[in-house]
Write an enzyme that holds these catalytic residues in place. Structure first.
Site, PDB file in Angstrom:
ATOM      1  CB  THR A  72      -0.917  -0.002   1.257  1.00  9.19           C
ATOM      2  OG1 THR A  72      -1.700  -1.201   1.233  1.00  9.19           O
ATOM      3  CG2 THR A  72      -1.812   1.208   1.297  1.00  9.19           C
ATOM      4  CG  ASN A 151      -7.500  -8.248  -3.796  1.00  6.43           C
ATOM      5  OD1 ASN A 151      -7.504  -7.575  -4.830  1.00  6.43           O
ATOM      6  ND2 ASN A 151      -8.150  -7.886  -2.728  1.00  6.43           N
ATOM      7  CD  GLN A 179      -3.635 -11.745  -3.387  1.00 12.28           C
ATOM      8  OE1 GLN A 179      -3.353 -12.930  -3.264  1.00 12.28           O
ATOM      9  NE2 GLN A 179      -4.086 -11.023  -2.373  1.00 12.28           N
ATOM     10  CB  SER A 199       2.721  -7.278   0.412  1.00 13.06           C
ATOM     11  OG  SER A 199       2.593  -6.933   1.746  1.00 13.06           O
ATOM     12  CB  ALA A 200       7.187 -10.101   3.014  1.00 16.53           C
ATOM     13  CG  HIS A 201       1.218  -9.831   4.551  1.00 12.74           C
ATOM     14  ND1 HIS A 201      -0.109 -10.164   4.525  1.00 12.74           N
ATOM     15  CD2 HIS A 201       1.297  -8.599   4.008  1.00 12.74           C
ATOM     16  CE1 HIS A 201      -0.805  -9.160   3.992  1.00 12.74           C
ATOM     17  NE2 HIS A 201       0.031  -8.208   3.677  1.00 12.74           N
ATOM     18  CB  THR A 237      16.819   2.662  11.371  1.00 11.97           C
ATOM     19  OG1 THR A 237      17.482   3.859  11.788  1.00 11.97           O
ATOM     20  CG2 THR A 237      17.718   1.459  11.600  1.00 11.97           C
ATOM     21  CB  CYS A 325     -22.942  -8.233   6.332  1.00 11.56           C
ATOM     22  SG  CYS A 325     -24.532  -7.984   7.069  1.00 11.56           S
TER      23      CYS A 325
HETATM   24  N1  PLP Z   1      -2.906  -5.196  -3.490  1.00 13.58           N
HETATM   25  C1  PLP Z   1      -3.502  -6.377  -3.416  1.00 13.58           C
HETATM   26  C2  PLP Z   1      -3.955  -7.056  -4.657  1.00 13.58           C
HETATM   27  C3  PLP Z   1      -3.689  -6.998  -2.172  1.00 13.58           C
HETATM   28  O1  PLP Z   1      -4.286  -8.186  -2.100  1.00 13.58           O
HETATM   29  C4  PLP Z   1      -3.231  -6.326  -1.021  1.00 13.58           C
HETATM   30  C5  PLP Z   1      -3.439  -6.911   0.324  1.00 13.58           C
HETATM   31  O2  PLP Z   1      -4.517  -7.372   0.648  1.00 13.58           O
HETATM   32  C6  PLP Z   1      -2.602  -5.092  -1.162  1.00 13.58           C
HETATM   33  C7  PLP Z   1      -2.455  -4.553  -2.411  1.00 13.58           C
HETATM   34  C8  PLP Z   1      -2.066  -4.341   0.026  1.00 13.58           C
HETATM   35  O3  PLP Z   1      -0.936  -4.962   0.520  1.00 13.58           O
HETATM   36  P1  PLP Z   1      -0.284  -4.554   1.932  1.00 13.58           P
HETATM   37  O4  PLP Z   1      -1.030  -5.318   2.962  1.00 13.58           O
HETATM   38  O5  PLP Z   1       1.130  -4.957   1.874  1.00 13.58           O
HETATM   39  O6  PLP Z   1      -0.419  -3.095   2.068  1.00 13.58           O
END
Ligand code: PLP
Length: 373
Positions: A72, A151, A179, A199-201, A237, A325
């Site tokens: 993001t 996503n 994704q 994004s690493a997660h 840092t 919802c």
């Molecule tokens: N873009 C897509 C397609 C995503 O699925 C996500 C996370 O859900 C993001 C951007 C945002 O990623 P981050 O959590 O690293 O900000």
């Protein structure tokens, strides 16, 4: 209670090897990478080795990788800088992008009065390439922001084609590859893309760390001032252990890609077969979808929609829904709202997203839990 995690598009479990790597760095590499003594230089070396590891997996130069906290953040920075520093006067995007893109574009439109155009999305979630081509014509400095894998639905955009079209029309191309990075091969060297974000997660790495690819010779303005870190673009840092964890996670993702992709594709096919055998009228949202995301419409009465996730959660099953919802009313997801008609939107959609940690037994359990609703 048994926990079944089928929400891997939201985030993924961290691999044990990644945790081990981060622990090692936290325990022994506590130096500040900007310090000139050997303890600092050693931490700096970890960052630069991580950068090289990531660049190698994606076939780009290490200098083109910039570490950020999230995707993001990277998207905000790139789009803002494109408008402020590159003189972009128009952004072409689609209404099914992640809000990281959509809300940033909206803010830039309000702040700088740029033109914003949306590529049409057809019923199966794919883009209208003919209309995109028409949009691209015209002599106005343009940036295109289109994602690789959606996503919510898993619909895959043809980024080779999009990149080539951008290139022909001298438009900059920003691609949200959150994704897909770590889940499919990406050869940046051969792609006509200017900016990517990750994004690493999402690939079994830690949260709160990501990176941007910024094509060589594109000079952005800093997103943060206050130091020389990340070429002075992102002062502060560096989070050495997270960067090391991310590099390890990406390396392992690509090392295991073929095996895990096959396993996950099989799980997805099995899940759909089971759902079909149990609920004859189940349908899939989107076509040409990625191998780890299955977004289905369940033939349940609309009044059951709000109950589904709650019921599954009570049984320890984590999935996502396609509709949110709010205060008793059903607000459809902005992605599905672009693809489906009003009647279709009333039915409950479920996003089931898989990883290599899932099993067929878990899918059996999910389907039997759905049957009981
Ligand atoms: N873009 C897509 C397609 C995503 O699925 C996500 C996370 O859900 C993001 C951007 C945002 O990623 P981050 O959590 O690293 O900000």
């Amino acid at each position: 209670m048994k926990k079944i995690y089928l929400d891997n598009a939201a985030t993924t479990a961290i691999r044990q090897e990644v945790i081990d790597e981060m622990m090692k760095v936290m325990q022994s590499e506590y130096g500040n990478p900007s310090s000139t003594h050997s303890i600092g230089r050693s931490a700096k070396a970890i960052i630069e080795t991580s950068r090289k590891t990531i660049a190698k997996q994606l076939h780009c130069n290490a200098q083109e990788i910039v570490f950020t906290a999230t995707a993001t953040e990277a998207t905000n920075w790139i789009l803002r800088s494109a408008v402020k520093d590159f003189g972009v006067k128009r952004i072409i995007t689609s209404k099914v992008e992640h809000h990281a893109t959509l809300y940033t574009v909206q803010a830039l439109q309000e702040e700088f009065g740029i033109e914003v155009e949306f590529v049409n999305v057809v019923h199966d979630g794919t883009l209208d390439y003919a209309q995109f081509s028409e949009l691209l014509s015209g002599n106005i400095k343009t940036l295109v922001s289109l994602m690789h894998v959606n996503n919510e639905t898993g619909v895959v955009n043809d980024i080779e084609r999009i990149g080539a079209m951008c290139h022909q029309n001298k438009a900059l191309f920003h691609c949200d590859t959150v994704q897909s990075i770590g889940k499919t091969e990406l050869n940046i060297h051969e792609l006509a893309v200017d900016f990517l974000v990750a994004s690493a997660h999402k690939f079994h790495g830690p949260k709160g760390v990501g990176f941007a690819f910024i094509r060589k010779n594109l000079v952005l303005q800093p997103m943060l001032f206050g130091g020389e870190q990340e070429k002075g673009w992102r002062a502060g840092t560096e989070s050495v252990h997270q960067i090391a964890g991310m590099a390890k996670a990406l390396e392992l993702s690509y090392e295991n890609l073929n095996e895990e992709r096959e396993q996950i594709s099989e799980l997805k096919a099995y899940c759909f077969e089971k759902l079909q055998a149990t609920f004859q009228d189940v349908t899939v949202n989107g076509s040409n979808t990625f191998y780890n995301i299955l977004n289905v419409v369940l033939p349940f009465a609309p009044e059951k929609t709000a109950m589904i996730l709650f019921n599954l959660d009570m049984k320890g099953i984590a999935v996502s829904r396609g509709s949110a919802c709010q205060s008793g009313s059903i607000k459809p997801s902005h992605v599905l709202a672009e693809m489906l008609n009003d009647d279709e939107l009333k039915k409950p959609s479920l996003r089931i997203s898989f990883s290599h940690y899932n099993t067929k037994a878990e899918i059996d359990y999910l389907v039997s839990a759905l049957k009981e609703i």
